[in-house]
Enzyme design. Structure first.
Site, PDB file in Angstrom:
ATOM      1  N   CYS A   1       0.880  -1.168   0.000  1.00 20.17           N
ATOM      2  CA  CYS A   1       0.000   0.000   0.000  1.00 20.17           C
ATOM      3  C   CYS A   1       0.919   1.219   0.000  1.00 20.17           C
ATOM      4  O   CYS A   1       2.107   1.129   0.302  1.00 20.17           O
ATOM      5  CB  CYS A   1      -0.909   0.003   1.226  1.00 20.17           C
ATOM      6  SG  CYS A   1      -0.062   0.364   2.777  1.00 20.17           S
TER       7      CYS A   1
ATOM      8  N   HIS B   1       6.404  -5.358   8.146  1.00 26.36           N
ATOM      9  CA  HIS B   1       6.242  -6.762   8.547  1.00 26.36           C
ATOM     10  C   HIS B   1       6.660  -7.678   7.404  1.00 26.36           C
ATOM     11  O   HIS B   1       5.880  -8.474   6.894  1.00 26.36           O
ATOM     12  CB  HIS B   1       4.792  -7.041   8.937  1.00 26.36           C
ATOM     13  CG  HIS B   1       4.391  -6.423  10.233  1.00 26.36           C
ATOM     14  ND1 HIS B   1       5.102  -6.584  11.400  1.00 26.36           N
ATOM     15  CD2 HIS B   1       3.335  -5.625  10.555  1.00 26.36           C
ATOM     16  CE1 HIS B   1       4.519  -5.923  12.376  1.00 26.36           C
ATOM     17  NE2 HIS B   1       3.446  -5.334  11.895  1.00 26.36           N
TER      18      HIS B   1
ATOM     19  N   HIS C   1       2.885   2.483  11.115  1.00 27.54           N
ATOM     20  CA  HIS C   1       1.900   2.180  12.154  1.00 27.54           C
ATOM     21  C   HIS C   1       1.625   3.373  13.061  1.00 27.54           C
ATOM     22  O   HIS C   1       0.572   3.458  13.683  1.00 27.54           O
ATOM     23  CB  HIS C   1       2.392   1.020  13.037  1.00 27.54           C
ATOM     24  CG  HIS C   1       2.546  -0.271  12.299  1.00 27.54           C
ATOM     25  ND1 HIS C   1       1.589  -0.773  11.462  1.00 27.54           N
ATOM     26  CD2 HIS C   1       3.573  -1.179  12.284  1.00 27.54           C
ATOM     27  CE1 HIS C   1       1.998  -1.925  10.959  1.00 27.54           C
ATOM     28  NE2 HIS C   1       3.203  -2.192  11.445  1.00 27.54           N
TER      29      HIS C   1
ATOM     30  N   CYS D   1       1.405   6.487   8.387  1.00 25.57           N
ATOM     31  CA  CYS D   1       0.445   6.482   7.277  1.00 25.57           C
ATOM     32  C   CYS D   1      -0.601   7.578   7.508  1.00 25.57           C
ATOM     33  O   CYS D   1      -1.110   7.722   8.619  1.00 25.57           O
ATOM     34  CB  CYS D   1      -0.235   5.118   7.198  1.00 25.57           C
ATOM     35  SG  CYS D   1      -1.620   5.068   6.046  1.00 25.57           S
TER      36      CYS D   1
ATOM     37  N   GLU E   1       0.017  -0.507  15.593  1.00 31.00           N
ATOM     38  CA  GLU E   1      -0.881   0.584  15.173  1.00 31.00           C
ATOM     39  C   GLU E   1      -1.900   0.889  16.255  1.00 31.00           C
ATOM     40  O   GLU E   1      -2.162   2.061  16.576  1.00 31.00           O
ATOM     41  CB  GLU E   1      -1.600   0.223  13.870  1.00 31.00           C
ATOM     42  CG  GLU E   1      -2.534   1.339  13.396  1.00 31.00           C
ATOM     43  CD  GLU E   1      -3.394   0.939  12.209  1.00 31.00           C
ATOM     44  OE1 GLU E   1      -4.587   1.314  12.212  1.00 31.00           O
ATOM     45  OE2 GLU E   1      -2.893   0.256  11.296  1.00 31.00           O
TER      46      GLU E   1
ATOM     47  N   THR F   1      -6.736   0.373  10.816  1.00 35.20           N
ATOM     48  CA  THR F   1      -6.844   0.549   9.359  1.00 35.20           C
ATOM     49  C   THR F   1      -6.896  -0.781   8.613  1.00 35.20           C
ATOM     50  O   THR F   1      -7.475  -0.868   7.528  1.00 35.20           O
ATOM     51  CB  THR F   1      -5.661   1.374   8.817  1.00 35.20           C
ATOM     52  OG1 THR F   1      -4.434   0.731   9.170  1.00 35.20           O
ATOM     53  CG2 THR F   1      -5.678   2.790   9.370  1.00 35.20           C
TER      54      THR F   1
ATOM     55  N   CYS G   1      -8.637   1.531   6.146  1.00 36.31           N
ATOM     56  CA  CYS G   1      -7.974   2.097   4.965  1.00 36.31           C
ATOM     57  C   CYS G   1      -8.677   1.623   3.703  1.00 36.31           C
ATOM     58  O   CYS G   1      -8.995   0.445   3.557  1.00 36.31           O
ATOM     59  CB  CYS G   1      -6.509   1.677   4.963  1.00 36.31           C
ATOM     60  SG  CYS G   1      -5.637   2.062   3.433  1.00 36.31           S
TER      61      CYS G   1
ATOM     62  N   SER H   1      -0.490  -7.881  10.236  1.00 35.26           N
ATOM     63  CA  SER H   1      -1.910  -7.950  10.576  1.00 35.26           C
ATOM     64  C   SER H   1      -2.785  -8.015   9.334  1.00 35.26           C
ATOM     65  O   SER H   1      -3.720  -8.814   9.255  1.00 35.26           O
ATOM     66  CB  SER H   1      -2.296  -6.732  11.421  1.00 35.26           C
ATOM     67  OG  SER H   1      -3.685  -6.699  11.633  1.00 35.26           O
TER      68      SER H   1
END
Length: 654
Positions: free
Chosen positions: A13, A41, A74, A96, A126, A168, A196, A225
């Site tokens: 993303c 991650h 995060h 983000c 996050e 998100t 998101c 995640s």
């Protein structure tokens, strides 16, 4: 032969992409970099960064003095920012924008006294960062069951308003189930859609692909995640395998399948997805990779496409904040459109111009391959389209409308169709030397009289040209209908020693000083001032000389007409002495009408000097003894009243 389809929204993303590029950019500058926790991650990427010199620290205390600390996408809580500031290290914030929005929401709502409910994994960085922007009044719930338990146990007598947000990368299916748990139409509950849009799209695409697949491969980090949630989503519809990279393919015992789908988490670089695809082909796990709607190899190539300054590109708005819009160009670059390159209207915010999901055309103004960023401009695209409209407006003499934005040296400026228009002071329609500030923020009509050629995209306008054109139109209409006796309402435009000029609506007429009042006046300003509204009538017209003579005095206001209707010879009236002469005194009977008391009519005995008997301002009783309306002369007498008194006394004596 198996068919393999890659999900449209698989992989990085823009938020993760931005954070990764931020770190690599600093490493290329030989900056000592420390990331607060793994930047992504994905162990392959993290290992590569470490090999290039990046350190991973878990706490601010671990930072070394000359290190630049990078906040990962995060995000972190307020306390961490304070600790970094106290430590004194340089900081790069790669949070983000979608996460930053949640931070802002929970901080504002906490300050307003709301209890914050957070959908997510309480151990996820996050979520821990979001919690760090709340006060003590918050609860993290993992699913609809925990949320339902909260309402059943606490809400009846809770006494607080609720604000609900989601991580998100939260599972959209579970989120929908959570929303169904909430009390309906409760004014004390505010829900914020914070998943998101990229996560939403990625999960939706993965679900649709899983429905039509026999096997799904989800590529991404074990601790990611959003990748885990992709695995959960896909597992609902078909056999699903979670792998971190292509090396894990050899450990799988994949069953025969006609349709195989591939998706990847937001932390999975495109090259890892490509490697999975390639190794599957090499091991003859598949013999074809076809997707009528999406060619992943082509998309991968596209992501490495070069872009150049001055080039016009298309992009999708993926985030909007108070200072810029962030755009996905479909390349390895992250596009940024600063507020000044979105609009030149200082009253507008980025969210007033564009929204997430908008596809917009942009001009590349600067490419930074080292940082993987591109500065873009929407204004330049708008200016080009607007420039063409400006040129057409000049050619056709079109009247345009705009609001004056700035007062500059020797003129004012405004923007129309995205193009800056300069209006010189001499063409503003204001008198010479007038303050230009009076035009600021005012809406005006103008014509384009000059357009600059080349790249400057500038134009010169004239308000005066519109005013002149309107004046000519008004003149033409006036002369078509004007006739002596016609009544008009107009404003006093200017005064001279001999009269007042009145604007009749684009054309001026003059009221001579003698027509302003029935009384004698020394100056027009004794009766009217500039800006006064007058009802006038046309006395004379001279079209050849463009001259209009106006009358303002009305017959019914003529003091002589008033006198004629109310007074007769023989009437006894009070009068005020206004002046004295050798031969008598003038006395005002009514405003505008004086009568003469001849020296012989002052007393019943000879008067040598009028001033010995009468003074200016004296109020006396007089008898009207003669009226000459043609000559506008009135004879009045004090003596006649004395004679009347004597005669009356004689009659009483008899």
């Amino acid at each position: 032969m198996s068919k393999v389809t890659v999900a449209k929204s698989a992989g990085f993303c823009f938020g993760v992409d931005r954070a990764v590029k931020m770190v690599y950019s600093e490493l290329e500058k030989n900056t000592r970099v420390a990331t607060l926790g793994p930047i992504i991650h994905n162990q392959d990427v993290v290992n590569d960064m470490k090999a290039k010199g990046a350190r991973i620290v878990e706490t601010v205390d671990e930072l070394e003095p000359d290190e630049t600390v990078v906040i990962r996408s995060h995000g972190v809580g307020r306390k961490v920012y304070e600790e970094i500031a106290a430590k004194g290290n340089r900081m790069l914030d790669a949070t983000c924008p979608f996460v930053s929005r949640i931070h802002k929401i929970v901080a504002e709502k906490s300050a307003e006294g709301y209890f914050i409910l957070i959908a997510g994994d309480k151990n996820h960085p996050e979520v821990q960062g979001i919690v760090g922007h709340c006060d003590e009044n918050y609860l993290v719930f993992k699913d609809n069951f925990e949320l339902k338990a909260f309402f059943e146990k606490n809400y009846k007598n809770f006494g607080k308003k609720l604000a609900i947000v989601a991580q998100t990368t939260y599972n959209i299916v579970v989120w929908d189930e959570c929303l169904n748990v909430l009390p309906k139409n409760d004014a004390n509950i505010v829900i914020f859609d914070t998943i998101c849009n990229a996560t939403d799209t990625r999960q939706s695409d993965a679900a649709e692909l899983a429905k039509s697949s026999d096997i799904m491969l989800v590529v991404g980090g074990r601790h990611s995640s959003n990748t885990v949630k992709l695995f959960e989503v896909c597992s609902r519809y078909c056999k699903t395998y979670h792998i971190e990279n292509s090396d894990e393919l050899r450990t799988l015992m994949l069953p025969n399948a006609d349709n195989i789908g591939i998706t990847a988490g937001a932390s999975t670089p495109a090259y890892i997805i490509k490697e999975v695809q390639t190794k599957m082909a090499e091991n003859e796990i598949i013999s074809a990779n076809s997707n009528e709607d999406f060619d992943f190899a082509q998309a991968l190539d596209e992501s490495f496409k070069k872009i150049h300054t001055g080039e016009t590109v298309k992009g999708i708005v993926v985030a909007v904040n108070n200072t810029e819009a962030i755009v996905d160009l479909g390349t390895k670059h992250t596009g940024y459109v600063n507020i000044d390159d979105l609009t030149d209207d200082p009253s507008k915010k980025p969210c007033d111009i564009v929204s997430v999901g908008d596809e917009i055309q942009l001009v590349v103004i600067k490419v930074n391959d080292a940082e993987g960023t591109v500065a873009l401009s929407k204004r330049k695209v708008d200016e080009q389209a607007g420039y063409e409209k400006i040129v057409k407006a000049q050619e056709e003499g079109t009247i345009l409308e705009g609001t004056i934005q700035h007062v500059v040296n020797k003129g004012v400026t405004l923007t129309v169709f995205g193009v800056r228009v300069f209006i010189p002071a001499s063409l503003t329609g204001l008198p010479k030397g007038a303050e230009l500030d009076q035009l600021l923020k005012k809406k005006v009509e103008f014509k384009i009289i000059e357009v600059a050629e080349g790249s400057r995209k500038r134009a010169v306008g004239s308000i005066k040209a519109v005013q002149a054109a309107k004046k000519e139109e008004a003149k033409a209409r006036f002369w078509e209908t004007a006739e002596v006796g016609s009544v008009y309402t107009g404003k006093v435009k200017s005064l001279t020693s001999f009269g007042a000029f009145v604007d009749l609506g684009g054309i001026d007429g003059m009221v001579h000083i003698s027509e302003l009042s029935w009384k004698r006046i020394k100056n027009p300003s004794d009766v009217v001032k500039v800006g006064d509204t007058l009802e006038v009538y046309i006395k004379e017209l001279d079209k050849d000389a463009n001259r209009i003579s106006l009358g303002y005095k009305k017959t019914e206001d003529n003091p002589w007409e008033i006198f004629k209707s109310q007074y007769n010879v023989g009437d006894v009236v009070k009068a005020t002495i206004v002046s004295t002469t050798k031969f008598g005194a003038f006395a005002q009977i009514i405003d505008g009408v004086d009568g003469l008391i001849h020296i012989s009519q002052i007393a019943d005995q000879k008067v040598e000097n009028v001033d010995d008997v009468l003074s200016k301002g004296d109020e006396v009783d007089v008898k009207i003894i003669d009226i000459d309306f043609d000559a506008k002369r009135i004879s009045i007498s004090m003596r006649a009243l004395l004679q009347n008194d004597e005669e009356a006394a004689d009659e009483d004596a008899e």
